[in-house]
Design a protein around this motif. Structure first.
Motif, PDB file in Angstrom:
ATOM      1  N   GLU A 239       0.835  -1.204   0.000  1.00  0.00           N
ATOM      2  CA  GLU A 239       0.000   0.000   0.000  1.00  0.00           C
ATOM      3  C   GLU A 239       0.872   1.258   0.000  1.00  0.00           C
ATOM      4  O   GLU A 239       0.592   2.239  -0.707  1.00  0.00           O
ATOM      5  N   PHE A 243       1.363   4.449  -3.108  1.00  0.00           N
ATOM      6  CA  PHE A 243       0.981   5.813  -2.735  1.00  0.00           C
ATOM      7  C   PHE A 243      -0.329   5.882  -1.953  1.00  0.00           C
ATOM      8  O   PHE A 243      -0.977   6.941  -1.936  1.00  0.00           O
ATOM      9  N   ALA A 244      -0.722   4.809  -1.260  1.00  0.00           N
ATOM     10  CA  ALA A 244      -1.940   4.883  -0.458  1.00  0.00           C
ATOM     11  C   ALA A 244      -1.797   5.857   0.712  1.00  0.00           C
ATOM     12  O   ALA A 244      -2.797   6.393   1.207  1.00  0.00           O
ATOM     13  N   MET A 257      -7.523   9.342  -3.164  1.00  0.00           N
ATOM     14  CA  MET A 257      -6.201   8.788  -3.482  1.00  0.00           C
ATOM     15  C   MET A 257      -6.219   8.383  -4.946  1.00  0.00           C
ATOM     16  O   MET A 257      -7.275   8.391  -5.602  1.00  0.00           O
ATOM     17  N   ALA A 261      -3.500   3.530  -5.899  1.00  0.00           N
ATOM     18  CA  ALA A 261      -3.481   3.424  -4.440  1.00  0.00           C
ATOM     19  C   ALA A 261      -4.727   2.725  -3.926  1.00  0.00           C
ATOM     20  O   ALA A 261      -4.645   1.839  -3.063  1.00  0.00           O
ATOM     21  N   SER A 264      -4.674  -0.951  -4.305  1.00  0.00           N
ATOM     22  CA  SER A 264      -3.743  -1.647  -3.411  1.00  0.00           C
ATOM     23  C   SER A 264      -4.315  -1.888  -2.023  1.00  0.00           C
ATOM     24  O   SER A 264      -3.737  -2.654  -1.246  1.00  0.00           O
ATOM     25  N   GLU A 289       2.069   9.953 -11.473  1.00  0.00           N
ATOM     26  CA  GLU A 289       2.903   9.300 -10.465  1.00  0.00           C
ATOM     27  C   GLU A 289       4.316   9.006 -10.975  1.00  0.00           C
ATOM     28  O   GLU A 289       5.225   8.802 -10.165  1.00  0.00           O
ATOM     29  N   SER A 294       1.812  11.746  -5.909  1.00  0.00           N
ATOM     30  CA  SER A 294       0.494  11.249  -6.270  1.00  0.00           C
ATOM     31  C   SER A 294      -0.563  12.301  -5.945  1.00  0.00           C
ATOM     32  O   SER A 294      -0.283  13.499  -5.952  1.00  0.00           O
TER      33      SER A 294
END
Length: 303
Positions: A239, A243-244, A257, A261, A264, A289, A294
């Motif tokens: 994650e 880029f979560a 998000m 993201a 994920s 990205e 992000s």
């Protein structure tokens, strides 16, 4: 309070009421990815950035326009033009940030990004049109890359400032004072991390997404998650890599998000976000990205 000592910060933070200010922004602004290309200076300390061949300017422009349309379903969103001389300008939250009645202009580490701070149109939008006071940190020598380096709990007036080449201790002090925060915790980011907002998101003052691997001291992310219990959510390495952690709440009921993201998110993470009252919303941003940031990096909040 400005400290590097968690045992000083967290007892104080737990006593802070959610009365410092609005938990979420009243508007947002973006900067278009005109001249979208790899900035080699920025790539020196941004391991998330792709090689030049992976940059697709047309796709980035299309995804950025869709991002503005999507965010505008929740709040007003202004988009300023970009400039080929500033290829990282689509991440304006590092250079410009606001508190109620104040525009803060940051000091960027790399010269290619320092050019962004000289923009008269964005400054005049806030100072000349909206009547904001300008706090200009761009000419002093200490890097302080605003809400890239400093994640803010706007409801409680708390700051979480990750130190790296993009923000030193003096820069953190300047940010703490510019935003008028009640307390700021300084801590070292893990080697290879450049901005706090890639490894930590505070959502409307009541939840946090925490990427533990992004912190040099494992006790710090654990304590941050505990501060936001039961909604302190630790993200997995997958994650984190997707880029979560680079997420943002622009209202009380959703978290934004990138589509990558969101894809994920584990079932457990998604469930915990819903329990905290946040529905994940996303747009495709894989072209953007490639530049090493992000969705949250693209959004400058207006308070």
């Amino acid at each position: 309070m400005l400290t590097r000592v968690p045992s000083e910060f967290f007892p104080f933070a737990r006593q802070c009421a959610s009365d410092f200010g609005p938990a979420t922004a009243r508007a947002a602004f973006l900067v278009a990815p005109d001249g979208f290309a790899r900035a080699d200076q920025s790539a020196r300390d941004n391991r998330y950035m792709a090689q030049a061949a992976a940059f697709d300017a047309g796709a980035a422009q299309a995804q950025h326009r869709e991002l503005q349309r999507a965010l505008a379903t929740e709040l007003p969103v202004v988009c300023f033009s970009g400039d080929p001389a500033t290829p990282d300008a689509l991440f304006p939250n590092n250079v410009f940030a606001t508190a109620p009645g104040r525009l803060v202009v940051g000091r960027m580490r790399h010269e290619v990004r320092q050019r962004e701070a000289a923009r008269r149109d964005i400054r005049q939008f806030f100072v000349g049109l909206l009547g904001y006071e300008e706090i200009d940190l761009s000419a002093q020598p200490h890097p302080c890359e605003l809400t890239g380096a400093l994640v803010i709990d706007r409801a409680r007036g708390l700051g979480f400032c990750g130190l790296s080449e993009r923000c030193d201790e003096e820069g953190a002090t300047l940010l703490h004072e510019a935003f008028g925060l009640r307390a700021t915790l300084m801590f070292d980011l893990a080697p290879g991390e450049y901005h706090t907002n890639v490894v930590l998101a505070v959502l409307a003052g009541r939840a946090a997404l925490v990427c533990a691997d992004g912190f040099a001291d494992a006790a710090v992310p654990e304590a941050i998650a505990a501060l936001y219990s039961p909604h302190g959510i630790s993200l997995s390495r997958a994650e984190h890599a997707a880029f979560a952690g680079n997420a943002i709440a622009l209202c009380d009921t959703s978290v934004w998000m990138s589509a990558g993201a969101e894809a994920s998110l584990t079932p457990a993470t998604r469930s915990r976000l819903l329990e905290a009252g946040f529905t994940p919303r996303s747009v495709p941003l894989e072209a953007i990205e490639a530049a090493g940031g992000s969705l949250r990096c693209c959004v400058a909040e207006v308070f």
